[in-house]
Motif scaffolding. Sequence first.
Motif, PDB file in Angstrom:
ATOM      1  N   MET A  64      32.868  42.322  40.462  1.00 34.06           N
ATOM      2  CA  MET A  64      33.150  42.541  41.978  1.00 34.06           C
ATOM      3  C   MET A  64      34.259  43.590  41.992  1.00 34.06           C
ATOM      4  SD  MET A  64      34.957  39.477  44.512  1.00 34.06           S
ATOM      5  CE  MET A  64      35.871  39.844  45.872  1.00 34.06           C
ATOM      6  N   ARG A  95      34.680  40.998  53.895  1.00 35.62           N
ATOM      7  CA  ARG A  95      33.516  40.435  53.281  1.00 35.62           C
ATOM      8  C   ARG A  95      32.555  39.396  54.064  1.00 35.62           C
ATOM      9  NH1 ARG A  95      33.108  42.466  47.932  1.00 35.62           N
ATOM     10  NH2 ARG A  95      35.282  43.079  47.169  1.00 35.62           N
ATOM     11  N   THR A 129      35.202  39.645  38.554  1.00 32.07           N
ATOM     12  CA  THR A 129      35.565  41.160  38.294  1.00 32.07           C
ATOM     13  C   THR A 129      34.580  41.663  36.936  1.00 32.07           C
ATOM     14  OG1 THR A 129      37.455  40.846  36.977  1.00 32.07           O
ATOM     15  CG2 THR A 129      37.503  41.002  39.466  1.00 32.07           C
ATOM     16  N   ALA A 141      40.044  42.472  44.621  1.00 32.85           N
ATOM     17  CA  ALA A 141      39.243  41.989  43.481  1.00 32.85           C
ATOM     18  C   ALA A 141      40.350  42.371  42.231  1.00 32.85           C
ATOM     19  CB  ALA A 141      37.948  42.760  43.107  1.00 32.85           C
ATOM     20  N   TYR A 172      38.601  36.408  48.304  1.00 38.29           N
ATOM     21  CA  TYR A 172      37.982  37.568  48.828  1.00 38.29           C
ATOM     22  C   TYR A 172      38.583  37.909  50.297  1.00 38.29           C
ATOM     23  CZ  TYR A 172      35.570  33.851  51.053  1.00 38.29           C
ATOM     24  OH  TYR A 172      35.310  32.365  51.651  1.00 38.29           O
TER      25      TYR A 172
END
Length: 287
Positions: free
Chosen positions: A84, A220, A79, A89, A216
């Motif tokens: 991100m 994604r 981050t 995140a 994640y």
Amino acid sequence: MRVNSAKTGTEPRIVITPEGMSEVMGIGSRTARLKREFVKAFRLVELDLKSQSFGLYLGNLWFLLEPALQAGAYYFLLTVVFRMQGADATFAFFFIGITFWRMHATIVTSGPYFLTSKGYSYIEQGLGLQPAILETLLFELILLALRLVVLGGFLIAIGHKPMFAWLLLIPVIAVQTLFSMSLFLGLAIVGAKLKDIGKLVGHAVWLWWYLSPGLYSLGRIPDWALVIYRLNPFAYLMPSYHELILQGTWSQTNMLGCLVVGVLSGLALMVAYRQVFRFSYRLVHHV
């Protein structure tokens, strides 16, 4: 010919046939033996915890601090450095994934060395193989329970209210445990025969972590890769943890995926458990 050694309903019977000698146990004797094995394994866990924390100022607290420290490192890297963004995140998202993954990673990476180290040692000392297996399982479950207390306290502190859905974590943890232990016992046999496999498993588990949605969300993942990605059991386990803890929901896809993983893992565990005990009689040739 039958030789009955039972004086009470809790003692086993020794049966001698042309095929060999076997032990026949009723429900009472099986329950009593299982209770003794669990008590023995719990005492061994206590000794293990003391030995691993010996000489450390914070002692067993390191078992609880390490997931938070690792989550903090990922949070900073993803981050702050790589910027991100999104609901996946956050520190809480990373903390949840690491908390549950650590148990799986520890169990699987220790599998290839189990029979040639702890398993053989316990058999040689007369403790038996079953307490060694139970000790490994109880040790990680106790650590997971303590880490969940820390995780729950953190979530409540940042504003997440306890939800009834958190109780549904129990079946998901059970599925993960079945899966991890089936791999553990399978790798124990392979590792005893081919000792180099232990070096490869550690790297495979490290790569597996990055291929699992612990850092994640599945959103994604490109559409073309989803079919292959869904073969990973943690593609259902990790999202289930995140959904239940952060949203209080459990999607049908992840629920059914966990069910399939649980059934297949349970069957694999039963086969691996039987094979490990059969292999233990030839273990001396592989140590």
